[in-house]
Motif scaffolding. Structure first.
Motif, short mmCIF file in Angstrom:
data_model
loop_
_atom_site.label_atom_id
_atom_site.label_comp_id
_atom_site.label_asym_id
_atom_site.label_seq_id
_atom_site.Cartn_x
_atom_site.Cartn_y
_atom_site.Cartn_z
N SER A 446 0.82 -1.22 0.00
CA SER A 446 0.00 0.00 0.00
C SER A 446 0.85 1.26 0.00
CB SER A 446 -0.94 0.01 1.20
OG SER A 446 -0.21 0.11 2.42
N ALA A 447 2.14 1.17 0.35
CA ALA A 447 3.02 2.34 0.34
C ALA A 447 3.10 2.94 -1.07
CB ALA A 447 4.41 1.97 0.84
N THR A 452 -0.88 9.74 -3.84
CA THR A 452 -2.23 10.14 -4.23
C THR A 452 -2.25 11.07 -5.43
OG1 THR A 452 -2.17 11.92 -2.58
CG2 THR A 452 -3.15 9.82 -1.90
N ASP A 453 -1.12 11.75 -5.71
CA ASP A 453 -1.09 12.59 -6.91
C ASP A 453 -1.17 11.73 -8.17
OD1 ASP A 453 1.43 11.60 -6.09
OD2 ASP A 453 2.47 12.95 -7.45
N ILE A 454 -0.85 10.44 -8.05
CA ILE A 454 -0.94 9.51 -9.17
C ILE A 454 -2.20 8.65 -9.07
CG2 ILE A 454 0.15 7.51 -10.28
CD1 ILE A 454 2.86 8.73 -9.46
N TYR A 455 -2.46 8.10 -7.89
CA TYR A 455 -3.54 7.11 -7.75
C TYR A 455 -4.83 7.67 -7.15
CZ TYR A 455 -0.27 3.43 -8.98
OH TYR A 455 0.60 2.63 -9.66
N GLY A 456 -4.80 8.91 -6.69
CA GLY A 456 -6.00 9.44 -6.07
C GLY A 456 -6.41 8.60 -4.87
N SER A 457 -7.67 8.20 -4.84
CA SER A 457 -8.18 7.43 -3.70
C SER A 457 -8.15 5.93 -3.92
CB SER A 457 -9.63 7.87 -3.41
OG SER A 457 -10.46 7.61 -4.55
N LEU A 458 -7.44 5.46 -4.96
CA LEU A 458 -7.44 4.03 -5.26
C LEU A 458 -6.82 3.19 -4.14
CD1 LEU A 458 -6.59 3.94 -9.07
CD2 LEU A 458 -8.76 3.33 -7.99
N LYS A 459 -6.01 3.80 -3.30
CA LYS A 459 -5.44 3.08 -2.16
C LYS A 459 -6.54 2.51 -1.26
CE LYS A 459 -2.55 3.93 1.97
NZ LYS A 459 -3.61 3.80 2.98
N GLU A 461 -9.53 1.63 -2.33
CA GLU A 461 -10.48 0.85 -3.13
C GLU A 461 -10.00 -0.60 -3.17
OE1 GLU A 461 -13.05 -0.88 -4.65
OE2 GLU A 461 -13.60 1.25 -4.80
N PRO A 462 -10.62 -1.49 -2.35
CA PRO A 462 -10.13 -2.87 -2.24
C PRO A 462 -10.15 -3.63 -3.56
CG PRO A 462 -12.26 -2.62 -1.16
CD PRO A 462 -11.78 -1.24 -1.48
N ARG A 463 -11.08 -3.28 -4.48
CA ARG A 463 -11.15 -4.00 -5.75
C ARG A 463 -9.89 -3.79 -6.59
NH1 ARG A 463 -16.83 -1.92 -7.87
NH2 ARG A 463 -16.06 -0.08 -6.73
N PHE A 464 -9.14 -2.72 -6.30
CA PHE A 464 -7.86 -2.49 -6.96
C PHE A 464 -6.69 -2.78 -6.02
CE2 PHE A 464 -4.29 0.51 -7.70
CZ PHE A 464 -3.83 -0.01 -8.90
N ALA A 465 -6.75 -2.26 -4.80
CA ALA A 465 -5.62 -2.35 -3.87
C ALA A 465 -5.26 -3.80 -3.54
CB ALA A 465 -5.92 -1.57 -2.60
#
Length: 489
Positions: A446-447, A452-459, A461-465
């Motif tokens: 998760s690091a 977030t400047d690249i992934y936004g809130s995807l961290k 989002e369990p379906r991606f993370a």
């Protein structure tokens, strides 16, 4: 025997090298282009060269310009051969060479005031740009123009001595307004979604900081057409110079190699006229968005999909990646299951046929497009080419397993070492930061997503993370080949 490229030697070139039939003395400048590089010379200059061959619009020739340190070498190299270029278009079974002559001058590099002075000429009716995806001062976390960038702040506080491309453009526009001259069009030719809007945001954003009243005038009087540009154009090296010399008999210090395919889709919105590019294959459309979304997600996203696994497996060229069964199948599976299904329809275009064309283009062995080039600048490219597909799939409840693997491969690549232990040299403006995050992600995946400047809130989002973390752990434990085999199984 080779012939050194120049205006004086055009008629001495071998018969297998095409050359301009128009006279260079008949050309007059109409476009100032900032950021002269291989792509500009293989794309925009080729279209203008074709137009000049018809005898039309000879008052639209290019003048080059640049603000970067390497532009001095660009100018010196081109000036020594009268701004001519040998463009070699290559397909698997053929190669053709043509000398183009659409550029007639180059402003003294590194001197913003010289560019401003040249833009005082009312004959310059378009300023075109190829300043790379990262050259527009966009905040990756918001996708909007960043007025807090120190270079923008400096220009806003002293527009009389601009240092950025957009400061130069703004000062030149102001001078033309004050002199009662018509403004020029600002035409981005960079590989960006809505590149005209992005260029407008940069110019308008700086104008609002420097002079809000003038910003209103710019907004009302200056056109910023959107455009989609496409032609695979690798870097020039000794190999290319040798081929031009040995196969075509031309001594050219900076030839341009590219695929035979070329496309330019452009919004017909210009402040002071335009050349008749529609006569030589440019598509003018009311809305470029469907075309650019298709290209950016399927082609540019596809480049990223093949780049990072290939880089980790020590594959050197794109066509070699397509010859690798795991990489080519990885590309096909991700594209057909997670990219193409969420690309909006494009007028008169089959997305499946377009992807088949992309596969053939990637596999072209003559291009020698390096994997390292395709891996370059992921911090700017991933948010434009990959992340939107991830977000759109999640919004529609679709699977992102393959795109999560692509993201994990990028992270693993940024560790700076291939699977075989070879060092990966710096390959991103933010390489130090990326390497640091990749090292942290080795213990805590998760690091990587904390950027977030690249992934936004995807961290969050369990379906991606979750699949991202699983793939990254597998890449570290078993390697790229095993991860691809697992995904394809």
């Amino acid at each position: 025997m080779t012939t050194k490229l120049s205006l004086q030697t055009l008629n001495d070139l071998p018969a297998n090298v095409a050359r301009p039939s128009y006279s260079r003395v008949d050309l007059k400048p109409g476009i100032l282009h900032i950021g002269v590089g291989n792509f500009h010379r293989a794309h925009q200059q080729v279209y203008l060269d074709r137009l000049f061959e018809t005898g039309r619009d000879l008052d639209w020739a290019f003048v080059g310009a640049g603000l970067m340190p390497f532009d001095a070498k660009v100018r010196d190299t081109l000036k020594a051969q009268d701004y001519l270029a040998t463009v070699v278009a290559q397909e698997a079974e053929s190669s053709t060479a043509r000398v183009t002559g659409a550029m007639v001058d180059f402003v003294e590099p590194g001197d913003p005031e010289k560019i401003v002075e040249r833009l005082a000429d009312p004959a310059i009716r378009i300023v075109s740009l190829t300043v790379t995806e990262g050259g527009y001062f966009v905040d990756p976390s918001t996708g909007e123009f960043d007025p807090t960038n120190p270079k923008i702040v400096a220009d806003a506080n002293n527009l009389d001595a601009p240092q950025t491309v957009f400061g130069v453009i703004l000062k030149a526009l102001k001078n033309r307004r004050d002199a009662g001259q018509k403004p020029f069009t600002v035409m981005s030719c960079d590989n960006l979604p809505h590149n005209g809007r992005v260029a407008r945001d940069a110019v308008m954003g700086l104008a609002k900081e420097a002079d809000p009243e003038f910003a209103a005038w710019v907004g009302e009087n200056v056109a910023f057409p959107n455009g989609m540009v496409d032609r695979i154009t690798p870097a020039t090296g000794d190999r290319e110079r040798r081929i031009v010399r040995d196969d075509f008999g031309v001594a050219d210090e900076w030839p341009v190699f590219c695929e035979d395919y070329i496309q330019w889709v452009l919004e017909d919105k210009f402040t002071a006229g335009r050349p008749a590019l529609d006569q030589v294959g440019v598509q003018f459309v009311p809305d470029v968005s469907p075309y650019e979304t298709m290209k950016i997600r399927i082609l540019n996203g596809g480049h990223a999909i093949i780049a990072y696994p290939s880089g980790l497996m020590d594959i050197e060229f794109a066509h070699e990646a397509m010859e690798n069964d795991l990489v080519s199948r990885f590309l096909k599976k991700v594209e057909t299951e997670e990219v193409i299904p969420i690309v909006p329809p494009v007028p008169d275009t089959s997305l499946d046929d377009y992807f088949a064309l992309i596969q053939r283009r990637f596999a072209n062995p003559k291009i020698a497009d390096t994997i390292r080039r395709l891996c370059l600048d992921g911090s700017n490219r991933q948010p434009k080419f990959i992340i939107p597909s991830i977000k759109d799939n999640i919004a529609k409840g679709r699977d992102v397993t393959g795109l999560a693997l692509e993201s994990a491969l990028w992270c693993r690549y940024c560790l700076g070492e291939t699977d075989s232990g070879k060092t990966i040299e710096d390959n991103d403006p933010s390489w130090d930061r990326l390497t640091k995050q990749a090292k942290a992600a080795k213990e805590n995946p998760s690091a990587w997503l904390e950027m977030t400047d690249i992934y936004g809130s995807l961290k969050d989002e369990p379906r991606f993370a979750e699949p991202f973390g699983n793939w990254l752990r597998m890449l570290y434990e078993k390697g790229t080949k095993a991860a691809l085999e697992s995904y394809l199984a």
